[in-house]
Design an enzyme around this catalytic site. Structure first.
Site, PDB file in Angstrom:
ATOM      1  N   ILE A   1     -18.133  -0.882  26.994  1.00  0.00           N
ATOM      2  CA  ILE A   1     -19.462  -1.515  27.090  1.00  0.00           C
ATOM      3  C   ILE A   1     -19.733  -2.454  25.919  1.00  0.00           C
ATOM      4  O   ILE A   1     -20.778  -3.080  25.862  1.00  0.00           O
ATOM      5  CB  ILE A   1     -20.589  -0.457  27.181  1.00  0.00           C
ATOM      6  CG1 ILE A   1     -20.496   0.563  26.041  1.00  0.00           C
ATOM      7  CG2 ILE A   1     -20.586   0.224  28.540  1.00  0.00           C
ATOM      8  CD1 ILE A   1     -21.711   1.472  25.929  1.00  0.00           C
ATOM      9  N   GLY A   2     -18.800  -2.543  24.981  1.00  0.00           N
ATOM     10  CA  GLY A   2     -19.048  -3.449  23.860  1.00  0.00           C
ATOM     11  C   GLY A   2     -17.931  -3.386  22.838  1.00  0.00           C
ATOM     12  O   GLY A   2     -16.988  -2.586  22.947  1.00  0.00           O
TER      13      GLY A   2
ATOM     14  N   GLY B   1     -17.477  -4.003  18.420  1.00  0.00           N
ATOM     15  CA  GLY B   1     -18.163  -4.296  17.161  1.00  0.00           C
ATOM     16  C   GLY B   1     -17.216  -4.216  15.989  1.00  0.00           C
ATOM     17  O   GLY B   1     -15.986  -4.256  16.151  1.00  0.00           O
ATOM     18  N   GLY B   2     -17.781  -4.084  14.800  1.00  0.00           N
ATOM     19  CA  GLY B   2     -16.997  -4.060  13.577  1.00  0.00           C
ATOM     20  C   GLY B   2     -16.041  -2.872  13.501  1.00  0.00           C
ATOM     21  O   GLY B   2     -15.070  -2.893  12.748  1.00  0.00           O
ATOM     22  N   PHE B   3     -16.321  -1.827  14.266  1.00  0.00           N
ATOM     23  CA  PHE B   3     -15.504  -0.614  14.250  1.00  0.00           C
ATOM     24  C   PHE B   3     -14.362  -0.676  15.268  1.00  0.00           C
ATOM     25  O   PHE B   3     -13.313  -0.078  15.094  1.00  0.00           O
ATOM     26  CB  PHE B   3     -16.395   0.578  14.637  1.00  0.00           C
ATOM     27  CG  PHE B   3     -16.489   1.638  13.593  1.00  0.00           C
ATOM     28  CD1 PHE B   3     -15.494   2.581  13.468  1.00  0.00           C
ATOM     29  CD2 PHE B   3     -17.570   1.699  12.735  1.00  0.00           C
ATOM     30  CE1 PHE B   3     -15.574   3.577  12.510  1.00  0.00           C
ATOM     31  CE2 PHE B   3     -17.669   2.683  11.766  1.00  0.00           C
ATOM     32  CZ  PHE B   3     -16.672   3.625  11.657  1.00  0.00           C
ATOM     33  N   GLY B   4     -14.578  -1.393  16.343  1.00  0.00           N
ATOM     34  CA  GLY B   4     -13.610  -1.421  17.450  1.00  0.00           C
ATOM     35  C   GLY B   4     -14.372  -1.402  18.762  1.00  0.00           C
ATOM     36  O   GLY B   4     -15.534  -1.818  18.804  1.00  0.00           O
TER      37      GLY B   4
ATOM     38  N   VAL C   1     -16.353   0.036  22.160  1.00  0.00           N
ATOM     39  CA  VAL C   1     -17.328   1.084  22.465  1.00  0.00           C
ATOM     40  C   VAL C   1     -17.265   1.363  23.969  1.00  0.00           C
ATOM     41  O   VAL C   1     -17.289   0.431  24.781  1.00  0.00           O
ATOM     42  CB  VAL C   1     -18.759   0.636  22.074  1.00  0.00           C
ATOM     43  CG1 VAL C   1     -19.765   1.734  22.349  1.00  0.00           C
ATOM     44  CG2 VAL C   1     -18.817   0.239  20.597  1.00  0.00           C
TER      45      VAL C   1
ATOM     46  N   LYS D   1     -17.469   5.292  20.219  1.00  0.00           N
ATOM     47  CA  LYS D   1     -16.921   4.210  19.386  1.00  0.00           C
ATOM     48  C   LYS D   1     -15.551   4.628  18.885  1.00  0.00           C
ATOM     49  O   LYS D   1     -15.427   5.580  18.119  1.00  0.00           O
ATOM     50  CB  LYS D   1     -17.836   4.008  18.182  1.00  0.00           C
ATOM     51  CG  LYS D   1     -18.322   2.595  18.012  1.00  0.00           C
ATOM     52  CD  LYS D   1     -19.118   2.467  16.745  1.00  0.00           C
ATOM     53  CE  LYS D   1     -20.467   1.887  17.034  1.00  0.00           C
ATOM     54  NZ  LYS D   1     -21.136   1.437  15.814  1.00  0.00           N
TER      55      LYS D   1
ATOM     56  N   ASP E   1     -27.972  -4.857   7.447  1.00  0.00           N
ATOM     57  CA  ASP E   1     -27.309  -5.573   8.557  1.00  0.00           C
ATOM     58  C   ASP E   1     -28.103  -5.399   9.848  1.00  0.00           C
ATOM     59  O   ASP E   1     -27.529  -5.135  10.904  1.00  0.00           O
ATOM     60  CB  ASP E   1     -25.872  -5.033   8.702  1.00  0.00           C
ATOM     61  CG  ASP E   1     -25.033  -5.873   9.651  1.00  0.00           C
ATOM     62  OD1 ASP E   1     -25.366  -7.059   9.836  1.00  0.00           O
ATOM     63  OD2 ASP E   1     -24.066  -5.333  10.213  1.00  0.00           O
TER      64      ASP E   1
END
Ligand code: ATP
Length: 156
Positions: free
Chosen positions: A31-32, A34-37, A39, A56, A151
């Site tokens: 579904i998305g 981000g900075g972590f990887g 999701v 995540k 952030d």
């Protein structure tokens, strides 16, 4: 590390439960990103029962490592507020580092804000709710120190 896992044992989720919930990290459930990887969305049992969750999966190529992963768990587990997404659990098995959050069913705020039917009163409520969440983080309490987010944004 053993002491850490012992302390947060109540938040631990088995890798097998996560692979079943995401159909082995199938991109259809993504579904998305981000900075972590990536999701993923899935349904599983966790510290607060069973529900749809956001999963995540840390990708080490994104520069996040074990210290950031452990910090996210230590920090988020201390903060509870109705306007903050709650950390429901985590998985640290083998090379896998995964964080499990409450699922925000209406998606990212930026998509929601683009809805032409959103009234100014609703927009004002969104601002106030976000401000309340931030104010909670900014005010130190017995259970947690002041946290400055640095952030805040409506989406990635
Ligand atoms: N709890 C959640 N519920 C629903 N969707 C989520 C949730 N968490 C993340 N997502 C989706 O995944 C995307 C990436 O989220 P992520 O938090 O990894 O990125 P980010 O906000 O940019 O964080 P970072 O600042 O760490 O990069 C979000 O834009 C959103 O679409």
């Amino acid at each position: 590390m053993d002491a850490f896992l012992q302390q947060f044992q109540h938040l631990q989720i088995q890798h097998q439960d996560i692979t079943s919930a995401t159909d082995n990290f199938n991109d259809d459930n993504c579904i998305g990103r981000g900075g972590f990887g990536k999701v993923y969305k899935g349904e599983l049992s966790h510290s607060k029962g069973r529900s749809t969750v956001a999963i995540k999966r840390l990708d080490p190529r994104h520069g996040q490592g074990i210290p950031e992963f452990l910090k996210e768990i230590t920090t988020l587990s201390r903060y509870t507020h109705e306007n903050l997404i709650c950390l429901l659990g985590f998985c640290y098995q083998g090379d896998e580092m995964i964080l499990v959050y409450e699922h925000a069913s209406r998606g990212s705020l930026d998509h929601y804000l683009n809805n032409a039917h959103l009234t100014w009163l609703q927009r004002l409520k969104i601002c106030l709710d976000a401000a309340e969440g931030l104010s909670y983080l900014h005010n130190p309490r017995e259970t947690h120190q002041r946290l400055i987010h640095c952030d805040v944004k409506s989406a990635t």
